[in-house]
Design a protein around this motif. Sequence first.
Motif, mmCIF file in Angstrom:
data_model
loop_
_atom_site.group_PDB
_atom_site.id
_atom_site.type_symbol
_atom_site.label_atom_id
_atom_site.label_comp_id
_atom_site.label_asym_id
_atom_site.label_seq_id
_atom_site.Cartn_x
_atom_site.Cartn_y
_atom_site.Cartn_z
ATOM 1 N N VAL A 1 0.847 -1.197 0.000
ATOM 2 C CA VAL A 1 0.000 0.000 0.000
ATOM 3 C C VAL A 1 0.883 1.247 0.000
ATOM 4 C CG1 VAL A 1 -1.761 1.295 1.259
ATOM 5 C CG2 VAL A 1 -1.876 -1.199 1.204
ATOM 6 N N VAL A 2 1.912 1.249 0.834
ATOM 7 C CA VAL A 2 2.830 2.387 0.919
ATOM 8 C C VAL A 2 3.472 2.651 -0.436
ATOM 9 C CG1 VAL A 2 5.016 3.169 1.919
ATOM 10 C CG2 VAL A 2 3.256 2.172 3.391
ATOM 11 N N GLU A 3 3.892 1.610 -1.123
ATOM 12 C CA GLU A 3 4.516 1.774 -2.440
ATOM 13 C C GLU A 3 3.538 2.369 -3.446
ATOM 14 O OE1 GLU A 3 6.126 -2.094 -3.250
ATOM 15 O OE2 GLU A 3 7.783 -1.796 -1.822
ATOM 16 N N ALA A 4 2.268 1.969 -3.374
ATOM 17 C CA ALA A 4 1.250 2.542 -4.269
ATOM 18 C C ALA A 4 1.063 4.021 -3.975
ATOM 19 C CB ALA A 4 -0.071 1.791 -4.106
ATOM 20 N N ILE A 5 1.039 4.371 -2.698
ATOM 21 C CA ILE A 5 0.879 5.780 -2.312
ATOM 22 C C ILE A 5 2.085 6.587 -2.775
ATOM 23 C CG2 ILE A 5 0.714 7.368 -0.348
ATOM 24 C CD1 ILE A 5 -0.864 5.087 1.092
ATOM 25 N N GLN A 6 3.289 6.034 -2.594
ATOM 26 C CA GLN A 6 4.495 6.748 -3.017
ATOM 27 C C GLN A 6 4.544 6.949 -4.525
ATOM 28 O OE1 GLN A 6 7.771 4.623 -0.935
ATOM 29 N NE2 GLN A 6 8.232 6.667 -0.156
ATOM 30 N N SER A 7 4.021 5.996 -5.276
ATOM 31 C CA SER A 7 4.027 6.161 -6.736
ATOM 32 C C SER A 7 3.079 7.275 -7.159
ATOM 33 C CB SER A 7 3.671 4.848 -7.434
ATOM 34 O OG SER A 7 2.311 4.532 -7.241
ATOM 35 N N LEU A 8 2.000 7.479 -6.382
ATOM 36 C CA LEU A 8 1.050 8.547 -6.686
ATOM 37 C C LEU A 8 1.515 9.898 -6.184
ATOM 38 C CD1 LEU A 8 -2.203 6.646 -5.768
ATOM 39 C CD2 LEU A 8 -1.478 7.317 -8.052
ATOM 40 N N TYR A 9 2.187 9.886 -5.033
ATOM 41 C CA TYR A 9 2.640 11.114 -4.384
ATOM 42 C C TYR A 9 4.136 11.046 -4.129
ATOM 43 C CZ TYR A 9 -2.352 11.705 -3.446
ATOM 44 O OH TYR A 9 -3.711 11.828 -3.569
ATOM 45 N N PRO A 10 4.950 11.231 -5.150
ATOM 46 C CA PRO A 10 6.397 11.062 -4.995
ATOM 47 C C PRO A 10 7.053 12.065 -4.041
ATOM 48 C CG PRO A 10 5.866 11.960 -7.164
ATOM 49 C CD PRO A 10 4.571 11.599 -6.510
ATOM 50 N N TYR A 11 6.376 13.161 -3.708
ATOM 51 C CA TYR A 11 6.965 14.158 -2.815
ATOM 52 C C TYR A 11 6.689 13.879 -1.342
ATOM 53 C CZ TYR A 11 7.494 16.645 -7.201
ATOM 54 O OH TYR A 11 7.826 16.985 -8.479
ATOM 55 N N LEU A 12 5.794 12.937 -1.058
ATOM 56 C CA LEU A 12 5.500 12.608 0.331
ATOM 57 C C LEU A 12 6.627 11.767 0.926
ATOM 58 C CD1 LEU A 12 1.728 11.575 0.541
ATOM 59 C CD2 LEU A 12 2.798 13.658 1.363
ATOM 60 N N SER A 13 6.903 12.003 2.186
ATOM 61 C CA SER A 13 7.909 11.192 2.870
ATOM 62 C C SER A 13 7.368 9.775 3.052
ATOM 63 C CB SER A 13 8.248 11.793 4.231
ATOM 64 O OG SER A 13 7.145 11.650 5.113
ATOM 65 N N ARG A 14 8.287 8.841 3.182
ATOM 66 C CA ARG A 14 7.887 7.448 3.410
ATOM 67 C C ARG A 14 7.082 7.345 4.716
ATOM 68 N NH1 ARG A 14 8.622 3.041 0.719
ATOM 69 N NH2 ARG A 14 8.859 1.013 1.678
ATOM 70 N N GLU A 15 7.480 8.127 5.705
ATOM 71 C CA GLU A 15 6.776 8.139 6.991
ATOM 72 C C GLU A 15 5.317 8.553 6.804
ATOM 73 O OE1 GLU A 15 7.051 10.327 11.345
ATOM 74 O OE2 GLU A 15 8.477 10.867 9.776
ATOM 75 N N MET A 16 5.081 9.584 6.014
ATOM 76 C CA MET A 16 3.715 10.051 5.769
ATOM 77 C C MET A 16 2.923 9.004 4.979
ATOM 78 S SD MET A 16 1.308 12.132 6.276
ATOM 79 C CE MET A 16 2.082 13.515 7.051
#
Length: 148
Positions: free
Chosen positions: A54-69
């Motif tokens: 899930v985190v990886e999917a979120i990061q692919s959509l929002y590349p500027y968000l920190s991994r923590e967020m």
Amino acid sequence: MGGRHALFYTACAPHKVDRLILVDTRPGNDLQASHALRQLLATFPLEAHSLKEVVEAIQSLYPYLSREMCYHIANYGYKRVHEGNYIPKYDTRMGQQFEHMGYATESLWPFMENIPCPVLLIRGKKSLFLSRKIAQQMCKALPQTKFK
């Protein structure tokens, strides 16, 4: 994703809100923005084998968000089910039903004049959800608005 709710609440109960922050929130329909939102939601997994997925999917959509967020969003937006997989906490059938019915949001433009408090309007530099033109129109409708 509660900007429209905050805008409506503030318009209906202006005495209860001192300041309002709206992030990529639009008060009406915009076909391009609605399509972009549907595309965005369609890319979130409806079922994942791990929170990391899930985190990886979120990061692919929002590349500027920190991994923590991204972990924060995943932790509060997904729940683990008895099979060990993760599913969204929201009812995914609702989005499918809206899509099937051709759902369009109601216009909140008429309520804008009821907002007397200062407003901070934030638009992402590459936002697909709030156009610069609509943001500028919102600033005219809300005279105490600071636009970022």
